[in-house]
Design a protein around this motif. Sequence first.
Motif, PDB file in Angstrom:
ATOM      1  N   MET A   1       0.856  -1.170   0.000  1.00 35.81           N
ATOM      2  CA  MET A   1       0.000   0.000   0.000  1.00 35.81           C
ATOM      3  C   MET A   1       0.898   1.227   0.000  1.00 35.81           C
ATOM      4  N   VAL A   2       0.788   2.029  -1.044  1.00 34.38           N
ATOM      5  CA  VAL A   2       1.642   3.198  -1.204  1.00 34.38           C
ATOM      6  C   VAL A   2       1.193   4.336  -0.295  1.00 34.38           C
ATOM      7  N   PHE A   3      -0.102   4.509  -0.123  1.00 35.19           N
ATOM      8  CA  PHE A   3      -0.571   5.597   0.735  1.00 35.19           C
ATOM      9  C   PHE A   3      -1.127   5.030   2.037  1.00 35.19           C
ATOM     10  N   ASP A   4      -1.178   5.868   3.062  1.00 37.57           N
ATOM     11  CA  ASP A   4      -1.649   5.472   4.385  1.00 37.57           C
ATOM     12  C   ASP A   4      -3.173   5.631   4.425  1.00 37.57           C
ATOM     13  N   VAL A   5      -3.892   4.526   4.367  1.00 38.61           N
ATOM     14  CA  VAL A   5      -5.359   4.549   4.302  1.00 38.61           C
ATOM     15  C   VAL A   5      -5.945   5.221   5.536  1.00 38.61           C
ATOM     16  N   LYS A   6      -5.464   4.859   6.723  1.00 39.58           N
ATOM     17  CA  LYS A   6      -6.014   5.454   7.953  1.00 39.58           C
ATOM     18  C   LYS A   6      -5.807   6.956   7.984  1.00 39.58           C
ATOM     19  N   LYS A   7      -4.634   7.395   7.592  1.00 38.23           N
ATOM     20  CA  LYS A   7      -4.346   8.836   7.564  1.00 38.23           C
ATOM     21  C   LYS A   7      -5.279   9.532   6.569  1.00 38.23           C
ATOM     22  N   TYR A   8      -5.489   8.915   5.425  1.00 35.53           N
ATOM     23  CA  TYR A   8      -6.373   9.494   4.413  1.00 35.53           C
ATOM     24  C   TYR A   8      -7.795   9.623   4.956  1.00 35.53           C
ATOM     25  N   LEU A   9      -8.275   8.591   5.638  1.00 30.79           N
ATOM     26  CA  LEU A   9      -9.615   8.625   6.220  1.00 30.79           C
ATOM     27  C   LEU A   9      -9.740   9.729   7.266  1.00 30.79           C
ATOM     28  N   LEU A  10      -8.733   9.840   8.124  1.00 32.87           N
ATOM     29  CA  LEU A  10      -8.785  10.828   9.204  1.00 32.87           C
ATOM     30  C   LEU A  10      -8.591  12.258   8.720  1.00 32.87           C
ATOM     31  N   ASN A  11      -8.115  12.435   7.501  1.00 31.52           N
ATOM     32  CA  ASN A  11      -7.969  13.782   6.941  1.00 31.52           C
ATOM     33  C   ASN A  11      -9.284  14.328   6.381  1.00 31.52           C
ATOM     34  N   LYS A  12     -10.311  13.499   6.371  1.00 31.58           N
ATOM     35  CA  LYS A  12     -11.625  13.972   5.939  1.00 31.58           C
ATOM     36  C   LYS A  12     -12.178  14.910   7.009  1.00 31.58           C
ATOM     37  N   PRO A  13     -12.862  15.990   6.618  1.00 28.92           N
ATOM     38  CA  PRO A  13     -13.411  16.924   7.608  1.00 28.92           C
ATOM     39  C   PRO A  13     -14.289  16.218   8.650  1.00 28.92           C
ATOM     40  N   GLU A  14     -13.977  16.475   9.909  1.00 29.53           N
ATOM     41  CA  GLU A  14     -14.710  15.959  11.075  1.00 29.53           C
ATOM     42  C   GLU A  14     -14.669  14.442  11.220  1.00 29.53           C
ATOM     43  N   ALA A  15     -13.776  13.761  10.519  1.00 25.41           N
ATOM     44  CA  ALA A  15     -13.666  12.306  10.639  1.00 25.41           C
ATOM     45  C   ALA A  15     -13.033  11.933  11.975  1.00 25.41           C
ATOM     46  N   VAL A  16     -13.579  10.899  12.590  1.00 22.40           N
ATOM     47  CA  VAL A  16     -13.035  10.379  13.839  1.00 22.40           C
ATOM     48  C   VAL A  16     -12.907   8.861  13.734  1.00 22.40           C
ATOM     49  N   GLU A  17     -11.959   8.323  14.494  1.00 23.06           N
ATOM     50  CA  GLU A  17     -11.728   6.881  14.538  1.00 23.06           C
ATOM     51  C   GLU A  17     -12.237   6.362  15.881  1.00 23.06           C
ATOM     52  N   ALA A  18     -12.924   5.239  15.862  1.00 20.27           N
ATOM     53  CA  ALA A  18     -13.435   4.618  17.083  1.00 20.27           C
ATOM     54  C   ALA A  18     -13.276   3.103  16.953  1.00 20.27           C
ATOM     55  N   PHE A  19     -13.406   2.422  18.091  1.00 20.43           N
ATOM     56  CA  PHE A  19     -13.276   0.961  18.121  1.00 20.43           C
ATOM     57  C   PHE A  19     -14.453   0.340  18.877  1.00 20.43           C
ATOM     58  N   PRO A  20     -15.691   0.574  18.405  1.00 17.24           N
ATOM     59  CA  PRO A  20     -16.858   0.075  19.141  1.00 17.24           C
ATOM     60  C   PRO A  20     -17.006  -1.450  19.113  1.00 17.24           C
ATOM     61  N   PHE A  21     -16.346  -2.117  18.177  1.00 15.81           N
ATOM     62  CA  PHE A  21     -16.455  -3.569  18.046  1.00 15.81           C
ATOM     63  C   PHE A  21     -15.223  -4.298  18.574  1.00 15.81           C
ATOM     64  N   GLY A  22     -14.330  -3.567  19.246  1.00 17.30           N
ATOM     65  CA  GLY A  22     -13.095  -4.145  19.754  1.00 17.30           C
ATOM     66  C   GLY A  22     -11.896  -3.616  18.997  1.00 17.30           C
ATOM     67  N   PRO A  23     -10.703  -3.956  19.478  1.00 18.13           N
ATOM     68  CA  PRO A  23      -9.478  -3.372  18.914  1.00 18.13           C
ATOM     69  C   PRO A  23      -9.127  -3.835  17.504  1.00 18.13           C
ATOM     70  N   GLU A  24      -9.785  -4.878  17.017  1.00 11.86           N
ATOM     71  CA  GLU A  24      -9.421  -5.397  15.695  1.00 11.86           C
ATOM     72  C   GLU A  24     -10.140  -4.722  14.535  1.00 11.86           C
ATOM     73  N   VAL A  25     -11.135  -3.877  14.818  1.00  7.33           N
ATOM     74  CA  VAL A  25     -11.861  -3.192  13.739  1.00  7.33           C
ATOM     75  C   VAL A  25     -11.921  -1.696  14.041  1.00  7.33           C
ATOM     76  N   ALA A  26     -11.288  -0.905  13.193  1.00  3.56           N
ATOM     77  CA  ALA A  26     -11.337   0.553  13.313  1.00  3.56           C
ATOM     78  C   ALA A  26     -12.535   1.057  12.515  1.00  3.56           C
ATOM     79  N   VAL A  27     -13.323   1.922  13.150  1.00  2.00           N
ATOM     80  CA  VAL A  27     -14.522   2.477  12.530  1.00  2.00           C
ATOM     81  C   VAL A  27     -14.294   3.974  12.336  1.00  2.00           C
ATOM     82  N   TYR A  28     -14.599   4.467  11.138  1.00  2.00           N
ATOM     83  CA  TYR A  28     -14.416   5.881  10.814  1.00  2.00           C
ATOM     84  C   TYR A  28     -15.787   6.503  10.602  1.00  2.00           C
ATOM     85  N   LYS A  29     -16.023   7.584  11.355  1.00  2.00           N
ATOM     86  CA  LYS A  29     -17.328   8.227  11.347  1.00  2.00           C
ATOM     87  C   LYS A  29     -17.193   9.715  11.068  1.00  2.00           C
TER      88      LYS A  29
END
Length: 116
Positions: A1-29
């Motif tokens: 993977m050439v680009f950082d997917v998580k960083k790209y997701l979190l750069n969206k306006p008002e995007a937040v990362e959460a782990f409501p289903f446990g540490p193995e699944v990151a949820v972006y809202k």
Amino acid sequence: MVFDVKKYLLNKPEAVEAFPFGPEVAVYKVRDKIFALIGMENNEVRINLKCDPAEAEQLRMVFDAVLPGYHMNKKHWNTVIINGSIPDSEVKRMIDNSYALIVKKLGKSAAQLLLK
């Protein structure tokens, strides 16, 4: 993977990362609405993204690494396997599309603010 997917997701306006289903699944809202989920399976990063139903079907036909959304409404969500087989620009486009679909459901004023 050439680009950082998580960083790209979190750069969206008002995007937040959460782990409501446990540490193995990151949820972006955005404003408490999910636009992406990331997990690992078979040592591969997999991201669930919302998609227009017709486009979701087309993407599944074009890319072997695009599957019906795992644990999601398969009509509206795709699972994208990040294994290098899909160009980064296409993965970013799919992320942008998922974000935009969710933001548009937040209402006109939110869409105008967040989709500049």
